[in-house]
Design a protein around this motif. Sequence first.
Motif, PDB file in Angstrom:
ATOM      1  N   ALA A 220       1.008  -1.126  -0.020  1.00  0.00           N
ATOM      2  CA  ALA A 220      -0.048  -0.021   0.243  1.00  0.00           C
ATOM      3  C   ALA A 220       0.844   1.042   0.079  1.00  0.00           C
ATOM      4  CB  ALA A 220      -0.923  -0.103   1.132  1.00  0.00           C
ATOM      5  N   CYS A 221       1.942   1.132   0.694  1.00  0.00           N
ATOM      6  CA  CYS A 221       2.691   2.286   0.723  1.00  0.00           C
ATOM      7  C   CYS A 221       3.466   2.911  -0.554  1.00  0.00           C
ATOM      8  CB  CYS A 221       4.173   1.999   1.606  1.00  0.00           C
ATOM      9  SG  CYS A 221       3.814   1.911   3.607  1.00  0.00           S
ATOM     10  N   PHE A 222       3.789   1.881  -1.514  1.00  0.00           N
ATOM     11  CA  PHE A 222       4.364   2.028  -2.598  1.00  0.00           C
ATOM     12  C   PHE A 222       3.401   1.943  -3.750  1.00  0.00           C
ATOM     13  CE2 PHE A 222       7.952   0.016  -0.365  1.00  0.00           C
ATOM     14  CZ  PHE A 222       8.965   1.271  -0.604  1.00  0.00           C
ATOM     15  N   THR A 223       2.152   1.675  -3.691  1.00  0.00           N
ATOM     16  CA  THR A 223       1.309   1.433  -4.644  1.00  0.00           C
ATOM     17  C   THR A 223      -0.114   2.287  -4.716  1.00  0.00           C
ATOM     18  OG1 THR A 223       0.112  -0.453  -4.245  1.00  0.00           O
ATOM     19  CG2 THR A 223       2.108  -0.637  -5.648  1.00  0.00           C
ATOM     20  N   ALA A 224      -0.536   2.523  -3.248  1.00  0.00           N
ATOM     21  CA  ALA A 224      -1.868   3.052  -2.733  1.00  0.00           C
ATOM     22  C   ALA A 224      -2.719   1.856  -3.285  1.00  0.00           C
ATOM     23  CB  ALA A 224      -1.880   4.304  -3.265  1.00  0.00           C
ATOM     24  N   PHE A 225      -2.454   0.549  -3.622  1.00  0.00           N
ATOM     25  CA  PHE A 225      -3.371  -0.340  -4.059  1.00  0.00           C
ATOM     26  C   PHE A 225      -3.921   0.393  -5.384  1.00  0.00           C
ATOM     27  CE2 PHE A 225      -4.371  -1.907   0.398  1.00  0.00           C
ATOM     28  CZ  PHE A 225      -3.435  -2.733   0.385  1.00  0.00           C
ATOM     29  N   TRP A 226      -2.967   1.075  -6.033  1.00  0.00           N
ATOM     30  CA  TRP A 226      -3.392   1.389  -7.395  1.00  0.00           C
ATOM     31  C   TRP A 226      -4.554   2.209  -7.665  1.00  0.00           C
ATOM     32  CZ3 TRP A 226      -1.080  -3.338  -6.793  1.00  0.00           C
ATOM     33  CH2 TRP A 226       0.203  -3.467  -7.268  1.00  0.00           C
ATOM     34  N   ARG A 227      -5.047   3.138  -6.431  1.00  0.00           N
ATOM     35  CA  ARG A 227      -6.218   3.876  -6.470  1.00  0.00           C
ATOM     36  C   ARG A 227      -5.671   5.039  -7.328  1.00  0.00           C
ATOM     37  NH1 ARG A 227      -6.500   2.492  -0.931  1.00  0.00           N
ATOM     38  NH2 ARG A 227      -5.259   4.660  -0.524  1.00  0.00           N
TER      39      ARG A 227
ATOM     40  N   SER B 201     -10.974   0.573  -9.082  1.00  0.00           N
ATOM     41  CA  SER B 201     -10.713  -0.486  -9.943  1.00  0.00           C
ATOM     42  C   SER B 201     -10.974  -1.856  -9.100  1.00  0.00           C
ATOM     43  CB  SER B 201      -9.303  -0.646 -10.716  1.00  0.00           C
ATOM     44  OG  SER B 201      -8.467  -1.140  -9.569  1.00  0.00           O
ATOM     45  N   PRO B 202     -11.349  -2.937  -9.816  1.00  0.00           N
ATOM     46  CA  PRO B 202     -11.627  -4.395  -9.375  1.00  0.00           C
ATOM     47  C   PRO B 202     -10.260  -4.743  -8.588  1.00  0.00           C
ATOM     48  CG  PRO B 202     -12.512  -4.385 -11.594  1.00  0.00           C
ATOM     49  CD  PRO B 202     -11.686  -2.884 -11.500  1.00  0.00           C
ATOM     50  N   LEU B 203      -9.040  -4.478  -9.117  1.00  0.00           N
ATOM     51  CA  LEU B 203      -7.847  -4.956  -8.551  1.00  0.00           C
ATOM     52  C   LEU B 203      -7.528  -4.248  -7.227  1.00  0.00           C
ATOM     53  CD1 LEU B 203      -5.146  -6.190  -8.499  1.00  0.00           C
ATOM     54  CD2 LEU B 203      -4.058  -4.380  -9.718  1.00  0.00           C
ATOM     55  N   SER B 204      -7.838  -2.777  -7.348  1.00  0.00           N
ATOM     56  CA  SER B 204      -7.797  -2.298  -5.926  1.00  0.00           C
ATOM     57  C   SER B 204      -8.650  -2.542  -4.917  1.00  0.00           C
ATOM     58  CB  SER B 204      -7.966  -0.578  -6.327  1.00  0.00           C
ATOM     59  OG  SER B 204      -7.855   0.107  -5.206  1.00  0.00           O
ATOM     60  N   ALA B 205     -10.079  -2.890  -5.528  1.00  0.00           N
ATOM     61  CA  ALA B 205     -11.123  -3.154  -4.780  1.00  0.00           C
ATOM     62  C   ALA B 205     -10.913  -4.484  -3.669  1.00  0.00           C
ATOM     63  CB  ALA B 205     -12.335  -3.355  -5.418  1.00  0.00           C
ATOM     64  N   ALA B 206     -10.071  -5.470  -4.602  1.00  0.00           N
ATOM     65  CA  ALA B 206      -9.738  -6.669  -3.963  1.00  0.00           C
ATOM     66  C   ALA B 206      -8.743  -6.767  -3.059  1.00  0.00           C
ATOM     67  CB  ALA B 206      -9.087  -7.654  -5.248  1.00  0.00           C
ATOM     68  N   LEU B 207      -7.590  -5.889  -3.388  1.00  0.00           N
ATOM     69  CA  LEU B 207      -6.370  -5.846  -2.259  1.00  0.00           C
ATOM     70  C   LEU B 207      -7.012  -4.966  -1.078  1.00  0.00           C
ATOM     71  CD1 LEU B 207      -3.651  -4.644  -4.697  1.00  0.00           C
ATOM     72  CD2 LEU B 207      -4.046  -6.761  -3.480  1.00  0.00           C
ATOM     73  N   MET B 208      -7.902  -3.838  -1.229  1.00  0.00           N
ATOM     74  CA  MET B 208      -8.375  -3.254  -0.026  1.00  0.00           C
ATOM     75  C   MET B 208      -9.341  -4.228   0.498  1.00  0.00           C
ATOM     76  SD  MET B 208      -9.556   0.445  -1.892  1.00  0.00           S
ATOM     77  CE  MET B 208     -10.212   1.148  -0.466  1.00  0.00           C
ATOM     78  N   THR B 209      -9.926  -5.104   0.167  1.00  0.00           N
ATOM     79  CA  THR B 209     -10.835  -5.877   0.903  1.00  0.00           C
ATOM     80  C   THR B 209     -10.060  -6.776   1.693  1.00  0.00           C
ATOM     81  OG1 THR B 209     -12.651  -5.726  -0.746  1.00  0.00           O
ATOM     82  CG2 THR B 209     -12.703  -7.669   0.735  1.00  0.00           C
ATOM     83  N   ALA B 210      -9.072  -7.413   1.011  1.00  0.00           N
ATOM     84  CA  ALA B 210      -7.953  -8.459   1.580  1.00  0.00           C
ATOM     85  C   ALA B 210      -7.350  -7.587   2.774  1.00  0.00           C
ATOM     86  CB  ALA B 210      -6.932  -8.762   0.656  1.00  0.00           C
ATOM     87  N   PHE B 211      -6.755  -6.535   2.675  1.00  0.00           N
ATOM     88  CA  PHE B 211      -6.356  -5.737   3.508  1.00  0.00           C
ATOM     89  C   PHE B 211      -7.127  -5.556   4.737  1.00  0.00           C
ATOM     90  CE2 PHE B 211      -5.180  -1.696   5.869  1.00  0.00           C
ATOM     91  CZ  PHE B 211      -3.631  -1.661   6.134  1.00  0.00           C
ATOM     92  N   PHE B 212      -8.547  -5.320   4.732  1.00  0.00           N
ATOM     93  CA  PHE B 212      -9.175  -5.092   5.761  1.00  0.00           C
ATOM     94  C   PHE B 212      -9.629  -6.299   6.733  1.00  0.00           C
ATOM     95  CE2 PHE B 212      -9.624  -1.039   4.403  1.00  0.00           C
ATOM     96  CZ  PHE B 212     -10.476  -0.106   4.956  1.00  0.00           C
ATOM     97  N   ILE B 213      -9.788  -7.329   5.783  1.00  0.00           N
ATOM     98  CA  ILE B 213     -10.093  -8.794   6.421  1.00  0.00           C
ATOM     99  C   ILE B 213      -8.905  -9.215   7.137  1.00  0.00           C
ATOM    100  CG2 ILE B 213     -10.307 -11.202   5.890  1.00  0.00           C
ATOM    101  CD1 ILE B 213     -11.998 -10.105   3.646  1.00  0.00           C
TER     102      ILE B 213
END
Length: 327
Positions: free
Chosen positions: A205-212, A219-231
Amino acid sequence: MKNKLFSKYYLFSCVGVLLASCYPLSMGVRVISDMIINGTVYKENYPKYIIPYTPICLAVFIGVLTMPLCIKFLKQLALVGGSVLSSVAFFALEILFEQKVVVTTAETVTKLEDWQMFMCYVPPGGWGETVTTYKTQTAVEILMGNYNPAFKLHFYIISVVLILSILNCLYGFGQMIKNGNKKRLRSLILQSVCSLIFLGLCILACFTAFWRDGSIQVSPLSAALMTAFFIILGVTTGVYAGSFLLGKRNFISIWIPALIASVMTFLMYVGEMILLNRHLYRLGTGFIFDSIPGIVFAPADLLTIVTSGCVTALIFILLNRTGVGER
């Protein structure tokens, strides 16, 4: 024999934490050097996530460095003592950096805490844009107005979870070597895995901000990574709590960690909501991703909160069935 093995483990832990912290610590050295030489840190030289990660690394290192003293004098409360010491060190260092480091841009001079808030609004590659320009590019006006310290809630949650979970692993294995009691072995291994995954997601997240890209709709990729992060955040916290409750009755050993996991995930959403002025990132389109009337949360957000608790409960159902708490 145990003392010799513990000494090796202690040395390995100190060196390992120090090596793993090289980059965050080097960021701190750069900023302190700039402050001494120039009295400020210029925008182009500012390492984006010096806070909270430099204070986190220093806090963890302090906790590991004092581990033998905590174990010797505090016995079973060694982890509590080390965690309190590290947490106090973290907040002291965090506040020191926020208040004393000054960032200079072509437009303004500001304290680090204000600059960090601005950075949260700047999309990847958006260094040349002002905050006002960036806000006009979002799907929703994300304007907090004057600086609000509450925006740091999610930073603090992440920081404390990382510090406590890492120290739980290091102290747990250290005490296990000292007393030979392997009751918490499996839970500590699981805690280590969760902590490493969560730390990896934090670094990503530091280097990519999950590509927001600056839009409230991700985006779907960002959504998937953010969801994984929260879980993973919730599960890491739940595993931390559950590692002390193994072998007790189900309500305590399974459902309390699950509840803690869901509550922590919920608090992260609250932190995001504060940062985004009562909005949350939209992870897709359609009913499941639209806010429920009357509240900010979408069904997908509530599902993420519940999932973190369910995953934690499943983990401890399996761990308790192995009889690990009875050994």
